[in-house]
Scaffold this motif. Structure first.
Motif, PDB file in Angstrom:
ATOM      1  N   VAL A  80       8.078   7.306   0.093  1.00 54.94           N
ATOM      2  CA  VAL A  80       7.457   7.228   1.384  1.00 54.94           C
ATOM      3  C   VAL A  80       8.079   8.168   2.373  1.00 54.94           C
ATOM      4  O   VAL A  80       7.897   8.305   3.383  1.00 54.94           O
ATOM      5  CB  VAL A  80       7.367   5.652   1.885  1.00 54.94           C
ATOM      6  N   ARG A  81       9.399   8.521   1.758  1.00 59.76           N
ATOM      7  CA  ARG A  81      10.172   9.499   2.636  1.00 59.76           C
ATOM      8  C   ARG A  81       9.657  10.770   2.908  1.00 59.76           C
ATOM      9  O   ARG A  81       9.679  11.351   4.078  1.00 59.76           O
ATOM     10  CB  ARG A  81      11.643   9.817   1.835  1.00 59.76           C
ATOM     11  N   GLU A  82       8.684  11.212   1.909  1.00 55.15           N
ATOM     12  CA  GLU A  82       7.919  12.585   2.329  1.00 55.15           C
ATOM     13  C   GLU A  82       6.741  12.381   3.268  1.00 55.15           C
ATOM     14  O   GLU A  82       5.938  13.415   3.498  1.00 55.15           O
ATOM     15  CB  GLU A  82       7.705  13.036   0.861  1.00 55.15           C
ATOM     16  N   LEU A  83       6.278  11.098   3.358  1.00 53.53           N
ATOM     17  CA  LEU A  83       5.052  10.929   4.335  1.00 53.53           C
ATOM     18  C   LEU A  83       5.392  11.322   5.962  1.00 53.53           C
ATOM     19  O   LEU A  83       6.563  11.101   6.236  1.00 53.53           O
ATOM     20  CB  LEU A  83       4.722   9.473   4.338  1.00 53.53           C
ATOM     21  N   GLU A  84       4.202  12.201   6.295  1.00 49.85           N
ATOM     22  CA  GLU A  84       4.398  11.912   7.919  1.00 49.85           C
ATOM     23  C   GLU A  84       4.569  10.811   8.740  1.00 49.85           C
ATOM     24  O   GLU A  84       4.158   9.895   8.050  1.00 49.85           O
ATOM     25  CB  GLU A  84       3.118  12.944   8.369  1.00 49.85           C
ATOM     26  N   PRO A  85       5.231  10.797   9.803  1.00 50.53           N
ATOM     27  CA  PRO A  85       5.540   9.590  10.548  1.00 50.53           C
ATOM     28  C   PRO A  85       4.050   8.783  10.760  1.00 50.53           C
ATOM     29  O   PRO A  85       4.025   7.733  10.859  1.00 50.53           O
ATOM     30  CB  PRO A  85       6.261  10.204  11.686  1.00 50.53           C
ATOM     31  N   GLU A  86       3.188   9.803  11.291  1.00 45.48           N
ATOM     32  CA  GLU A  86       1.882   9.034  11.798  1.00 45.48           C
ATOM     33  C   GLU A  86       1.387   8.363  10.682  1.00 45.48           C
ATOM     34  O   GLU A  86       0.923   7.249  10.605  1.00 45.48           O
ATOM     35  CB  GLU A  86       0.966  10.029  12.089  1.00 45.48           C
ATOM     36  N   LEU A  87       1.054   9.196   9.302  1.00 47.96           N
ATOM     37  CA  LEU A  87       0.649   8.586   8.075  1.00 47.96           C
ATOM     38  C   LEU A  87       1.417   7.291   7.583  1.00 47.96           C
ATOM     39  O   LEU A  87       0.987   6.140   7.297  1.00 47.96           O
ATOM     40  CB  LEU A  87       0.741   9.360   6.994  1.00 47.96           C
ATOM     41  N   LEU A  88       2.609   7.162   7.759  1.00 49.29           N
ATOM     42  CA  LEU A  88       3.635   6.153   7.468  1.00 49.29           C
ATOM     43  C   LEU A  88       3.237   5.083   8.193  1.00 49.29           C
ATOM     44  O   LEU A  88       3.236   3.866   7.792  1.00 49.29           O
ATOM     45  CB  LEU A  88       5.204   6.585   7.545  1.00 49.29           C
ATOM     46  N   ALA A  89       3.143   5.214   9.670  1.00 50.55           N
ATOM     47  CA  ALA A  89       2.961   4.197  10.750  1.00 50.55           C
ATOM     48  C   ALA A  89       1.421   3.448  10.346  1.00 50.55           C
ATOM     49  O   ALA A  89       1.345   2.251  10.305  1.00 50.55           O
ATOM     50  CB  ALA A  89       2.919   4.627  12.098  1.00 50.55           C
ATOM     51  N   ALA A  90       0.604   4.499  10.092  1.00 52.51           N
ATOM     52  CA  ALA A  90      -0.885   3.771   9.595  1.00 52.51           C
ATOM     53  C   ALA A  90      -0.660   3.163   8.371  1.00 52.51           C
ATOM     54  O   ALA A  90      -1.284   1.804   8.514  1.00 52.51           O
ATOM     55  CB  ALA A  90      -1.803   5.015   9.534  1.00 52.51           C
ATOM     56  N   GLN A  91      -0.231   3.475   7.212  1.00 51.50           N
ATOM     57  CA  GLN A  91      -0.034   2.647   6.167  1.00 51.50           C
ATOM     58  C   GLN A  91       0.839   1.380   6.389  1.00 51.50           C
ATOM     59  O   GLN A  91       0.361   0.115   5.840  1.00 51.50           O
ATOM     60  CB  GLN A  91       0.717   3.326   5.006  1.00 51.50           C
ATOM     61  N   LEU A  92       1.816   1.556   7.314  1.00 52.25           N
ATOM     62  CA  LEU A  92       2.604   0.187   7.774  1.00 52.25           C
ATOM     63  C   LEU A  92       1.786  -0.867   8.145  1.00 52.25           C
ATOM     64  O   LEU A  92       1.734  -1.925   7.930  1.00 52.25           O
ATOM     65  CB  LEU A  92       3.804   0.783   8.277  1.00 52.25           C
ATOM     66  N   MET A  93       0.867  -0.458   9.309  1.00 49.80           N
ATOM     67  CA  MET A  93      -0.013  -1.384   9.852  1.00 49.80           C
ATOM     68  C   MET A  93      -1.054  -1.753   9.162  1.00 49.80           C
ATOM     69  O   MET A  93      -1.461  -2.961   9.114  1.00 49.80           O
ATOM     70  CB  MET A  93      -0.610  -0.622  11.286  1.00 49.80           C
ATOM     71  N   ALA A  94      -1.572  -1.065   8.347  1.00 52.10           N
ATOM     72  CA  ALA A  94      -2.526  -1.515   7.146  1.00 52.10           C
ATOM     73  C   ALA A  94      -1.791  -2.660   6.401  1.00 52.10           C
ATOM     74  O   ALA A  94      -2.623  -3.731   6.064  1.00 52.10           O
ATOM     75  CB  ALA A  94      -3.060  -0.415   6.460  1.00 52.10           C
TER      76      ALA A  94
ATOM     77  N   ILE B 186      10.087  -5.948   5.259  1.00 53.15           N
ATOM     78  CA  ILE B 186       9.596  -4.737   4.856  1.00 53.15           C
ATOM     79  C   ILE B 186      10.353  -4.026   3.931  1.00 53.15           C
ATOM     80  O   ILE B 186      11.470  -3.763   3.839  1.00 53.15           O
ATOM     81  CB  ILE B 186       9.523  -3.702   6.289  1.00 53.15           C
ATOM     82  N   ALA B 187       9.424  -3.700   2.743  1.00 49.38           N
ATOM     83  CA  ALA B 187      10.183  -2.637   1.610  1.00 49.38           C
ATOM     84  C   ALA B 187       9.512  -1.496   1.739  1.00 49.38           C
ATOM     85  O   ALA B 187       8.390  -1.264   1.620  1.00 49.38           O
ATOM     86  CB  ALA B 187      10.070  -3.556   0.602  1.00 49.38           C
ATOM     87  N   LEU B 188      10.369  -0.403   1.516  1.00 47.19           N
ATOM     88  CA  LEU B 188       9.745   0.976   1.429  1.00 47.19           C
ATOM     89  C   LEU B 188      10.264   1.627   0.255  1.00 47.19           C
ATOM     90  O   LEU B 188      11.619   1.715  -0.109  1.00 47.19           O
ATOM     91  CB  LEU B 188      10.218   1.798   2.711  1.00 47.19           C
TER      92      LEU B 188
ATOM     93  N   ARG C 224       1.074  -1.098  -0.048  1.00 43.86           N
ATOM     94  CA  ARG C 224      -0.002  -0.144  -0.024  1.00 43.86           C
ATOM     95  C   ARG C 224       0.796   1.086   0.139  1.00 43.86           C
ATOM     96  O   ARG C 224       1.752   1.339   0.869  1.00 43.86           O
ATOM     97  CB  ARG C 224      -0.886  -0.074   1.386  1.00 43.86           C
ATOM     98  N   GLY C 225       0.578   2.126  -1.026  1.00 42.24           N
ATOM     99  CA  GLY C 225       1.583   3.277  -0.988  1.00 42.24           C
ATOM    100  C   GLY C 225       2.740   3.380  -1.032  1.00 42.24           C
ATOM    101  O   GLY C 225       3.515   4.262  -0.150  1.00 42.24           O
ATOM    102  N   GLY C 226       3.469   2.323  -1.587  1.00 42.62           N
ATOM    103  CA  GLY C 226       4.981   2.254  -1.728  1.00 42.62           C
ATOM    104  C   GLY C 226       5.594   1.604  -0.522  1.00 42.62           C
ATOM    105  O   GLY C 226       6.663   1.404  -0.534  1.00 42.62           O
TER     106      GLY C 226
END
Length: 339
Positions: A295-309, A289-291, A273-275
Motif C-alpha cells: 500500500v506504500r505505492e498507493l496515492e493518498p486519496e486511493l489509500l484513504a478511500a480503501q481505508l474507509m471502505a 489498522i494493519a497495512l 481490502r487491497g492490503g
C-alpha cells in the motif's frame, strides 16, 4: 415421557413437595383415569364399533371410520391440553374432561353405534353394550375429574400457597380467587361487585371477624371470607412465593444481561481490502489498522478511500455479530417464557 409428573409442577421447595405428596398422588391417579385412561378407552370403543361395521362386508365403507377418528382426535386433544397447559389449573379439569368426552359421545360413540347397527344388525347386543360402555366411560371421566379437583384443593392447606394452583375460597358473601400474581373477588351482599388487585400493589393483609382487609397502594379493601385466618395465611404465603419467583426471575435476567454484555465486549468486526485490514469493536470504534507493504505505492486519496471502505466493512461485520447475539438472547427468553 410421563403424561403427569410424579411431583407437583413448579415447586422447588422440598418441604412443600413432601407435605403435598400424598394429596398429589391421589389427584394424579384420578386425573390419569379421567383425562387419560377413560377417553382413550372411549376411543377404542369407537374403533371396535368401526371394525364391527366391516363384518360381513367385502369393503369397509370409508365414512364408517369417521366416528372413530373423531373420538381418537378428542382423546388426543385432551391429553395434549393436559400436558401443556391443564396441570396448572385444576378448576378446568372438569369442564375440559366433560367437553371432550361429551364430544366423543356425540361425534364418535352414538354415530358409530348407529352405523354398526345399520350395517351389522346381527351384532345388535354387542353394539348396544359398547354404546353403554362409552356413555358410562364419559360419565365416569367427569366424575373422576371432579374428584381429582376436590382431592387437591377442597381442603386448603398452607403449603398450597407455595404452588401455582389458583385457590378459590367460597363463602356466603363472596368468592375469592388467589392467583399466581393477583387476588380477585366477587361480593354478593347487596349489589354484585367484581374487583381485584395485583400482588405488587398489596402492602399488607390483616384478618378480622368474617373478613380480611387488603391494604394496597391505592387504599384498603375489605373482603368477606368464611375463615379469615386461613385466607390471610394462604394469601401471605402466595405473595411470598410470588416475590421469591419474581426476585429469582430478576436475578436470572440480570445474569443473562451481564453474560450478553460480556459477549458484546469481545465482538470484533474485521474488514480487509487491497492490503488494508481494519478491526472495530461492537460500537464501531476502530481498534486496529494493519497495512501491508504494497500500500506504500498507493496515492493518498486511493489509500484513504480503501481505508474507509475497510472501516465500513468491519462495522457491518460487527453489527451482524451484535444482531446475532441479541436475537439469540431474545429467542432464549421467549423459549423460557413459553415453558
Amino acid at each position: 415421557m410421563t403424561l403427569i409428573p410424579h411431583a407437583i409442577p413448579l415447586i422447588n421447595d422440598p418441604q412443600v413437595v413432601q407435605a403435598l405428596a400424598a394429596r398429589w398422588r391421589r389427584t394424579r391417579t384420578l386425573l390419569l383415569l379421567s383425562a387419560g385412561v377413560l377417553p382413550v378407552a372411549i376411543g377404542i370403543v369407537c374403533i371396535v364399533l368401526a371394525g364391527m361395521t366391516s363384518a360381513g362386508q367385502r369393503i369397509m365403507p370409508w365414512w364408517s371410520a369417521i366416528p372413530a377418528v373423531a373420538a381418537a382426535a378428542c382423546a388426543w386433544a385432551l391429553l395434549t391440553w393436559l400436558r401443556r397447559n391443564g396441570l396448572s389449573d385444576p378448576h378446568s379439569w372438569l369442564p375440559a374432561t366433560t367437553l371432550m368426552t361429551g364430544a366423543q359421545l356425540v361425534l364418535g360413540v352414538l354415530p358409530g353405534s348407529g352405523i354398526a347397527l345399520r350395517l351389522s344388525p346381527g351384532a345388535a347386543i354387542a353394539v348396544k353394550a359398547l354404546c353403554a360402555a362409552g356413555v358410562l366411560g364419559a360419565g365416569s371421566a367427569s366424575a373422576l375429574a371432579r374428584l381429582a379437583h376436590r382431592s387437591l384443593l377442597s381442603a386448603p392447606v398452607l403449603e398450597l400457597g407455595s404452588t401455582a394452583f389458583p385457590l378459590v375460597l367460597d363463602s356466603s358473601g363472596a368468592r375469592v380467587v388467589i392467583g399466581t400474581d393477583r387476588v380477585d373477588w366477587t361480593t354478593r351482599t347487596g349489589a354484585r361487585v367484581d374487583a381485584g388487585v395485583s400482588f405488587v400493589r398489596i402492602l399488607s393483609v390483616t384478618a378480622h371477624s368474617h373478613a380480611i382487609t387488603l391494604h394496597t397502594t391505592s387504599g384498603s379493601w375489605t373482603v368477606p371470607v368464611a375463615d379469615p385466618a386461613t385466607a390471610q395465611a394462604l394469601l401471605r404465603r402466595r405473595i411470598t412465593w410470588w416475590e421469591e419467583r419474581r426476585d429469582a426471575a430478576a436475578e436470572r435476567e440480570q445474569r443473562r444481561y451481564l453474560d450478553l454484555v460480556k459477549l458484546l465486549a469481545v465482538v470484533s468486526g474485521e474488514g480487509t481490502r487491497g492490503g488494508i485490514s481494519v478491526t472495530v469493536d461492537s460500537n464501531g470504534l476502530t481498534t486496529g489498522i494493519a497495512l501491508s507493504p504494497e500500500v506504500r505505492e498507493l496515492e493518498p486519496e486511493l489509500l484513504a478511500a480503501q481505508l474507509m471502505a475497510c472501516v465500513q466493512k468491519a462495522r457491518a461485520d460487527a453489527r451482524r455479530q451484535v444482531q446475532d447475539l441479541v436475537l439469540d438472547h431474545a429467542g432464549d427468553q421467549m423459549v423460557k417464557a413459553s415453558h
